[in-house]
Design an enzyme around this catalytic site. Structure first.
Site, PDB file in Angstrom:
ATOM      1  CB  VAL A 125      92.114  68.250  55.508  1.00 53.84           C
ATOM      2  CG1 VAL A 125      92.201  68.480  54.017  1.00 53.84           C
ATOM      3  CG2 VAL A 125      90.712  67.776  55.895  1.00 53.84           C
ATOM      4  CB  SER A 127      89.321  69.547  59.935  1.00 48.74           C
ATOM      5  OG  SER A 127      89.084  69.470  58.537  1.00 48.74           O
ATOM      6  CB  CYS A 128      88.694  65.016  57.557  1.00 49.57           C
ATOM      7  SG  CYS A 128      87.789  63.553  57.024  1.00 49.57           S
ATOM      8  N   GLY A 129      89.504  62.806  60.064  1.00 44.22           N
ATOM      9  CA  GLY A 129      90.291  61.647  60.424  1.00 44.22           C
ATOM     10  C   GLY A 129      90.200  60.485  59.472  1.00 44.22           C
ATOM     11  CB  CYS A 131      89.805  62.889  54.553  1.00 44.56           C
ATOM     12  SG  CYS A 131      88.912  64.194  55.409  1.00 44.56           S
TER      13      CYS A 131
END
Length: 311
Positions: A125, A127-129, A131
């Site tokens: 996603v 917002s997550c580098g 994930c």
């Protein structure tokens, strides 16, 4: 009060101002008044990445500069062992939006850390580098670099200037208020690259990928980012051997712990002339400010009787 028919996409009315943003009809309410307005949103769209015919990941990002994003992502996550490796690029567009929806990469197997197929288990996603990374050891491949060292020093007043330059260069943020930015600078404060994305880690990957593509990564000393500093931003800066990382907001506890271990200088709350150094402060050279004549007189005057100066 329900939403009116005005709150609809208006693609047919307005051309998109860029790949980063698009207009949207909305209803604005303030106190007891409401009005139909045209607002601007940051674009978020998926990008599926296949490597040598095998699926690797699907990441959410702001379209634009995708070749830089993918190269930076492969390098900062340790999949690409040769920074100069040639990437064959076959894009597939989404016919509705015109954005790239998927890309097939062709990379020499010798330039990849193997195996790579199971390193990511899900969609990443915005917002997550990192994930989808299955295990912590996947962050530390066999060619894991030693901690940063060296005698590079930056003048403290260079940091606010870089942060101001980053802010002024974030056009998509100015339009939408919904994008993060990242920029790389030399030791003298010259900007090398600046990119925006709805995900701050994507903006960092675009910067790294751009510097790799132009063979300028070795010139970069400072990485400036909007927002906060999380552990994945520290990790990406470390993989790119960028010794100083500055942000307008705070770092997380894990980000500072990783920076300590990696030899990375982390600065937070870089606003106007103020900043806080959380790790390896030896790289930041603060210039002593000359005291005014009044301050010098007060320092030289004896303290009044019975007064105890506070530390």
């Amino acid at each position: 009060m329900g939403l009116t028919p005005d709150c609809q996409p208006i693609h047919s009315i307005f051309r998109w101002s860029s790949m980063n943003t698009r207009p949207r009809g909305a209803l604005r309410i303030q106190a007891s008044r409401s009005e139909s307005v045209v607002d601007t949103l940051a674009v978020e769209a998926p990008l599926q990445v296949n490597i040598n015919g095998r699926p690797w990941t699907t990441t959410m990002r702001t379209p634009g500069d995708d070749p830089f994003l993918v190269r930076g992502m492969l390098f900062s996550e340790g999949l690409l062992t040769d920074p100069a490796a040639e990437l064959g690029w076959q894009p597939f567009d989404d016919p509705e939006s015109g954005h790239i929806a998927a890309v097939d990469l062709t990379v020499a197997e010798s330039a990849l850390n193997q195996p790579f197929e199971d390193r990511r288990a899900q969609m990443s996603v915005s917002s997550c580098g990192l994930c989808g990374i299955r295990q912590w050891r996947d962050l530390f491949p066999g060619d894991f670099s030693p901690r940063l060292n060296g005698q590079i020093q930056l003048a403290a007043d260079l940091i606010p200037a870089a942060m101001a330059d980053l802010h002024h260069g974030m056009r998509a943020f100015g339009e939408s208020g919904g994008c993060h930015g990242a920029a790389a600078y030399t030791a003298r404060g010259r900007r090398l690259a600046l990119f925006e994305d709805i995900g701050r880690h994507n903006a960092v990957d675009k910067v790294i990928g751009s510097l790799l593509s132009r063979d300028q990564l070795h010139l970069a000393v400072l990485l400036a980012v909007s927002g906060r500093i999380s552990y994945e931003i520290v990790f990406k800066a470390f993989r790119a051997r960028l010794p100083v990382l500055a942000a307008v907001s705070a770092p997380s506890s894990m980000a500072v712990e990783m920076a300590d271990a990696f030899g990375l200088t982390v600065l937070g709350f870089c606003r106007d002339t103020r900043l806080t150094v959380y790790s390896h402060p030896e790289r930041i050279k603060a210039q002593a400010q000359p005291r005014s004549r009044t301050a010098r007189r007060r320092a030289a005057a004896p303290a009044p009787a019975g007064r105890r100066d506070q530390p």
